[in-house]
Design an enzyme around this catalytic site. Structure first.
Site, mmCIF file in Angstrom:
data_model
loop_
_atom_site.group_PDB
_atom_site.id
_atom_site.type_symbol
_atom_site.label_atom_id
_atom_site.label_comp_id
_atom_site.label_asym_id
_atom_site.label_seq_id
_atom_site.Cartn_x
_atom_site.Cartn_y
_atom_site.Cartn_z
ATOM 1 N N HIS A 14 0.876 -1.175 0.000
ATOM 2 C CA HIS A 14 0.000 0.000 0.000
ATOM 3 C C HIS A 14 0.915 1.227 0.000
ATOM 4 C CE1 HIS A 14 -3.115 -2.803 1.934
ATOM 5 N NE2 HIS A 14 -3.416 -2.627 0.663
ATOM 6 N N GLU B 56 1.747 3.695 3.052
ATOM 7 C CA GLU B 56 2.125 3.158 4.362
ATOM 8 C C GLU B 56 3.637 3.309 4.532
ATOM 9 O OE1 GLU B 56 -1.722 0.232 4.528
ATOM 10 O OE2 GLU B 56 0.253 -0.683 4.541
ATOM 11 N N HIS C 38 3.022 -3.482 6.942
ATOM 12 C CA HIS C 38 1.983 -2.485 6.660
ATOM 13 C C HIS C 38 1.780 -1.596 7.875
ATOM 14 C CE1 HIS C 38 0.054 -4.350 2.996
ATOM 15 N NE2 HIS C 38 0.884 -5.301 3.385
ATOM 16 N N GLU D 137 0.771 -5.517 10.735
ATOM 17 C CA GLU D 137 0.124 -4.202 10.830
ATOM 18 C C GLU D 137 0.772 -3.473 11.998
ATOM 19 O OE1 GLU D 137 -1.905 -2.960 8.759
ATOM 20 O OE2 GLU D 137 -2.845 -4.643 7.696
#
Ligand code: ZN
Length: 340
Positions: free
Chosen positions: A58, A61, A154, A221
């Site tokens: 992404h 990020e 991420h 994450e």
């Protein structure tokens, strides 16, 4: 170039195949593709681990992208020992340049061949290239147990009851292998508080490498998104240190194992009449008690059936027919007892 891998990638001026030596001749490097860099120690044996480190799948990020770029610089300068083969991948470079999550399609929903469904998408050729890069990298990797790793880093969009958590892909194999202890020990070393285990195949980069490359893979994450240069990298210090220990082959610090949650259901949006009965910004892993009605859509209702279920990635704005949220239950004791 290796002292600023991120800058060189964003500039887009390097030629595939460019290669050289770093760290006084002890590290071989090769620029394979835009944002795809192979680093190998001078001596590679059957015992050498192969570690794919990716970030920027992404494009907005930024913190893990900066973290990876610094790791490359430190390996090249000899400040960080290199004890394994490493493929560094900055995922969606075009989106990184535009400071956006993606251009046409979420790249992390296009792996495992899903890119063929959106051939016009500007992300489709990048998914093809990143699948091929992973397959080429692991084709040259040891097949010894625990020799193949993929950490896809991420940062999350929404708040979470556990600020840093990992997603483990579903592994489709005949033996129904339990998750690997080595991965959980690494996640503990990185001070990851929670692990979510998927129970269906996904279209993420880590699902692809788990499924097609035999890698112990996870999606990390690591907290909230900020623009380049505005990240407080101290918040990522534990994950950074654990990645560095993996790369250098140094001893992990003992740390408590993460809590484990397993997917037991999903909320599906049936129509435009769909109503999600939780706040749009509810933190990931927020618990709900048995009997709570979480969503309604005509005759469809999602009612919590376990003593406690936690919601992850709620999103009522998806198209009808798609997943509007995942439900998980805690399975810490059973999972940790079954690690292989
Ligand atoms: Zn992401």
């Amino acid at each position: 170039m290796l002292d600023d891998f991120l800058g060189a990638t964003l500039a887009g001026t390097r030629a595939a195949g460019e290669h050289g030596l770093g760290a006084r001749g002890t590290v071989r490097w090769q620029w394979l593709d835009e944002g795809v860099l192979l680093l190998e120690p001078a001596q590679v044996s059957e015992a050498t681990r192969s570690v794919l480190l990716s970030a920027g799948v992404h494009g907005d990020e930024t913190a893990p992208i900066e973290l990876l770029s610094k790791i490359v610089a430190d390996i090249a300068a000899g400040r960080l020992a290199l004890a394994c083969r490493v493929l560094v991948v900055l995922g969606n470079v075009a989106a990184m340049r535009a400071a956006t999550r993606y251009q046409d399609d979420d790249l992390n929903r296009l792996f495992g061949g899903r890119h063929a469904r959106v051939p016009q998408s500007r992300e489709a050729p990048r998914a093809v290239a990143l699948e091929a890069a992973a397959q080429r990298f692991f084709a040259g990797a040891s097949t010894a147990p625990g020799a193949r790793w993929h950490l896809d880093m991420h940062t999350a969009i929404r708040a979470s009851a556990f600020e840093q958590f990992a997603l483990l892909p579903y592994i489709d194999n005949a033996t129904g292998a339990a998750p690997a202890r080595a991965m959980f020990e690494w996640l503990a070393d990185a001070r990851i508080a929670a692990v979510l285990i998927h129970t269906e195949k996904g279209a993420t980069y880590s699902s692809f490498t788990a499924d097609h490359c035999g890698a112990m893979a996870c999606t990390l994450e690591l907290g909230k998104v900020r623009p380049f240069g505005e990240n407080d990298l101290a918040r990522f210090a534990h994950a950074d240190a654990a990645v560095r220990r993996l790369v250098a082959g140094t001893t992990k610090e003992p740390a408590p194992m993460p809590r484990v949650f397993t997917v037991i259901g999903q909320i599906t949006k049936q129509s435009d009449a769909f109503a999600l009965h939780v706040a749009a910004d509810v933190p990931n892993f927020t618990p709900f008690a048995r009997g709570t009605v979480l969503a309604e859509d005509g005759a469809y209702r999602y009612v919590v059936a376990h003593d406690e279920e936690r919601i992850v990635f709620p999103n009522p704005t998806v198209k009808p027919g798609l997943r509007a949220g995942l439900l998980v239950v805690e399975t810490t004791d059973a999972t940790l007892a079954a690690l292989v």
